[in-house]
Design a protein around this motif. Sequence first.
Motif, PDB file in Angstrom:
ATOM      1  N   ASP A   9     -16.803 186.968  21.734  1.00 12.61           N
ATOM      2  CA  ASP A   9     -16.659 186.700  20.306  1.00 12.61           C
ATOM      3  C   ASP A   9     -17.549 185.500  19.955  1.00 12.61           C
ATOM      4  OD1 ASP A   9     -15.910 186.286  17.698  1.00 12.61           O
ATOM      5  OD2 ASP A   9     -13.748 186.455  18.067  1.00 12.61           O
ATOM      6  N   THR A  10     -18.829 185.780  19.785  1.00 15.23           N
ATOM      7  CA  THR A  10     -19.814 184.717  19.590  1.00 15.23           C
ATOM      8  C   THR A  10     -19.571 183.940  18.304  1.00 15.23           C
ATOM      9  OG1 THR A  10     -21.441 186.036  20.797  1.00 15.23           O
ATOM     10  CG2 THR A  10     -22.283 184.222  19.454  1.00 15.23           C
ATOM     11  N   VAL A  11     -19.196 184.633  17.244  1.00 15.94           N
ATOM     12  CA  VAL A  11     -18.971 183.965  15.953  1.00 15.94           C
ATOM     13  C   VAL A  11     -17.873 182.919  16.073  1.00 15.94           C
ATOM     14  CG1 VAL A  11     -18.221 184.290  13.567  1.00 15.94           C
ATOM     15  CG2 VAL A  11     -19.799 185.937  14.618  1.00 15.94           C
ATOM     16  N   LEU A  12     -16.754 183.295  16.697  1.00 11.27           N
ATOM     17  CA  LEU A  12     -15.650 182.352  16.868  1.00 11.27           C
ATOM     18  C   LEU A  12     -16.050 181.220  17.809  1.00 11.27           C
ATOM     19  CD1 LEU A  12     -12.730 181.502  16.430  1.00 11.27           C
ATOM     20  CD2 LEU A  12     -12.057 183.041  18.298  1.00 11.27           C
ATOM     21  N   ALA A  13     -16.794 181.546  18.868  1.00 10.69           N
ATOM     22  CA  ALA A  13     -17.211 180.517  19.829  1.00 10.69           C
ATOM     23  C   ALA A  13     -18.080 179.462  19.154  1.00 10.69           C
ATOM     24  CB  ALA A  13     -17.958 181.161  20.992  1.00 10.69           C
ATOM     25  N   ILE A  14     -19.006 179.892  18.310  1.00  9.51           N
ATOM     26  CA  ILE A  14     -19.878 178.939  17.598  1.00  9.51           C
ATOM     27  C   ILE A  14     -19.037 178.012  16.722  1.00  9.51           C
ATOM     28  CG2 ILE A  14     -21.652 178.729  15.809  1.00  9.51           C
ATOM     29  CD1 ILE A  14     -22.779 181.431  16.873  1.00  9.51           C
ATOM     30  N   THR A  15     -18.114 178.601  15.969  1.00  9.22           N
ATOM     31  CA  THR A  15     -17.264 177.805  15.075  1.00  9.22           C
ATOM     32  C   THR A  15     -16.435 176.796  15.863  1.00  9.22           C
ATOM     33  OG1 THR A  15     -17.140 179.585  13.453  1.00  9.22           O
ATOM     34  CG2 THR A  15     -15.417 177.907  13.372  1.00  9.22           C
ATOM     35  N   CYS A  16     -15.876 177.231  16.981  1.00 12.79           N
ATOM     36  CA  CYS A  16     -15.031 176.336  17.777  1.00 12.79           C
ATOM     37  C   CYS A  16     -15.847 175.225  18.423  1.00 12.79           C
ATOM     38  CB  CYS A  16     -14.282 177.133  18.845  1.00 12.79           C
ATOM     39  SG  CYS A  16     -12.994 178.207  18.176  1.00 12.79           S
ATOM     40  N   PHE A  17     -17.018 175.545  18.951  1.00 12.05           N
ATOM     41  CA  PHE A  17     -17.880 174.499  19.519  1.00 12.05           C
ATOM     42  C   PHE A  17     -18.287 173.494  18.434  1.00 12.05           C
ATOM     43  CE2 PHE A  17     -19.064 177.327  23.240  1.00 12.05           C
ATOM     44  CZ  PHE A  17     -18.547 176.463  24.200  1.00 12.05           C
ATOM     45  N   LEU A  22     -17.636 168.100  16.028  1.00 11.41           N
ATOM     46  CA  LEU A  22     -17.345 167.210  14.898  1.00 11.41           C
ATOM     47  C   LEU A  22     -16.190 166.272  15.227  1.00 11.41           C
ATOM     48  CD1 LEU A  22     -17.713 169.795  11.982  1.00 11.41           C
ATOM     49  CD2 LEU A  22     -19.261 167.894  12.504  1.00 11.41           C
ATOM     50  N   GLN A  23     -15.177 166.793  15.901  1.00 10.14           N
ATOM     51  CA  GLN A  23     -14.045 165.943  16.273  1.00 10.14           C
ATOM     52  C   GLN A  23     -14.470 164.886  17.296  1.00 10.14           C
ATOM     53  OE1 GLN A  23     -10.499 168.192  17.302  1.00 10.14           O
ATOM     54  NE2 GLN A  23     -10.854 169.643  15.640  1.00 10.14           N
ATOM     55  N   GLN A  34     -22.486 165.808  21.770  1.00  7.06           N
ATOM     56  CA  GLN A  34     -23.805 166.395  22.034  1.00  7.06           C
ATOM     57  C   GLN A  34     -23.679 167.720  22.762  1.00  7.06           C
ATOM     58  OE1 GLN A  34     -25.482 162.973  24.091  1.00  7.06           O
ATOM     59  NE2 GLN A  34     -27.024 162.739  22.495  1.00  7.06           N
ATOM     60  N   SER A  35     -22.832 167.756  23.781  1.00  9.18           N
ATOM     61  CA  SER A  35     -22.657 168.982  24.556  1.00  9.18           C
ATOM     62  C   SER A  35     -22.158 170.134  23.685  1.00  9.18           C
ATOM     63  CB  SER A  35     -21.670 168.719  25.705  1.00  9.18           C
ATOM     64  OG  SER A  35     -21.403 169.911  26.410  1.00  9.18           O
ATOM     65  N   CYS A  36     -21.169 169.856  22.842  1.00  4.74           N
ATOM     66  CA  CYS A  36     -20.607 170.908  21.987  1.00  4.74           C
ATOM     67  C   CYS A  36     -21.628 171.416  20.975  1.00  4.74           C
ATOM     68  CB  CYS A  36     -19.364 170.385  21.277  1.00  4.74           C
ATOM     69  SG  CYS A  36     -17.954 170.102  22.371  1.00  4.74           S
ATOM     70  N   PHE A  37     -22.354 170.506  20.353  1.00  5.30           N
ATOM     71  CA  PHE A  37     -23.351 170.918  19.363  1.00  5.30           C
ATOM     72  C   PHE A  37     -24.469 171.735  20.017  1.00  5.30           C
ATOM     73  CE2 PHE A  37     -21.994 167.025  16.771  1.00  5.30           C
ATOM     74  CZ  PHE A  37     -21.188 167.783  15.931  1.00  5.30           C
ATOM     75  N   LYS A  38     -24.874 171.328  21.209  1.00  3.14           N
ATOM     76  CA  LYS A  38     -25.932 172.070  21.909  1.00  3.14           C
ATOM     77  C   LYS A  38     -25.465 173.468  22.284  1.00  3.14           C
ATOM     78  CE  LYS A  38     -28.473 168.096  23.744  1.00  3.14           C
ATOM     79  NZ  LYS A  38     -28.808 167.297  24.960  1.00  3.14           N
ATOM     80  N   ILE A  62     -26.358 161.366  16.384  1.00  2.00           N
ATOM     81  CA  ILE A  62     -25.800 160.833  17.633  1.00  2.00           C
ATOM     82  C   ILE A  62     -26.885 160.096  18.407  1.00  2.00           C
ATOM     83  CG2 ILE A  62     -24.764 161.426  19.860  1.00  2.00           C
ATOM     84  CD1 ILE A  62     -23.469 163.835  18.413  1.00  2.00           C
ATOM     85  N   ALA A  63     -28.085 160.686  18.453  1.00  2.00           N
ATOM     86  CA  ALA A  63     -29.202 160.031  19.136  1.00  2.00           C
ATOM     87  C   ALA A  63     -29.509 158.685  18.498  1.00  2.00           C
ATOM     88  CB  ALA A  63     -30.435 160.934  19.111  1.00  2.00           C
TER      89      ALA A  63
END
Length: 304
Positions: A9-17, A22-23, A34-38, A62-63
Amino acid sequence: AEHAERAGDTVLAITCFEQAGLQARDRFANAAAQSCFKRALALLGDAEPLRRFDLLDELAKIADTVGDRASQASAHVDMAALLARHPDDERLAQLGFAKALLADRRSDTAASEQLAHQAFEVAERCGAAQWAAMAQGQLAWLHIARQDYPGAVRHLAIGLPWAGRIVAEKIRAETESQLLTLSGMVSLLTSRLDEARATLRAVLSRGEALGRPRLQLGALDNLARVAAYQGRWGESTAWGERGRALAEAIGARHDVAVAQLRLAEAAEPAGDTAAAMQWHEQCLPTFRAQGDRRHEAGVLRQLG
């Protein structure tokens, strides 16, 4: 996010990452963010280009916080490439301001000024109030750096009304406070110290209420300078220590170095030359590593 990714479920995975990033960002867990956004970017691919732009912007911010100028610049290159294919004037103004800020971080004031003017022109044309205000704030800062205080006041007079037009209340309050910090600096440097202190204390209170540590750091740094101007070395040291602790807590290495500089500036006139030299020697490598030649020059002068 990982569960959704494994389930396809790529759509949900993107939203959750993205939400996890953000949190993590909001509590300055910089590496986790950084890891989550990447990971969100990797799953997003070429879909939703403007969403991809916003994720890259988060990585660039973040950088900036941690002082990774190479990663900051790399994100800007990718953001520019996206806008070349998918034009968006508001994001173009946003990127222009971000590039102006990075140029200033690297002590390239001529490029910073040109980019800030360009950002304002785009923001003014499309009515992007936040970026119009921030571009004027950057121009005000550059005038402060060259000791042109009337010029700084002129840019703040343009920027503050733009900040007042921002619809989102929290963003409006934060943007206004950033410009007021610059106003406090002008008051400080033109010897209106009571006015400077009142303005900066108000910014500090607002930064605390908004939960914005970077905003607080600007106020703390300049409050240390106000106290130093008045020979209140103990008070200046207290503001510097408070700024250093906050900067360390959020991983803002440049702000740590600036706080160390304030501690050095308070230690020397208080008679503790050894401590002053130690603080200068600690902050010098950070200024060098991040290309901040303005602060590097000042530290070398003091050590000499």
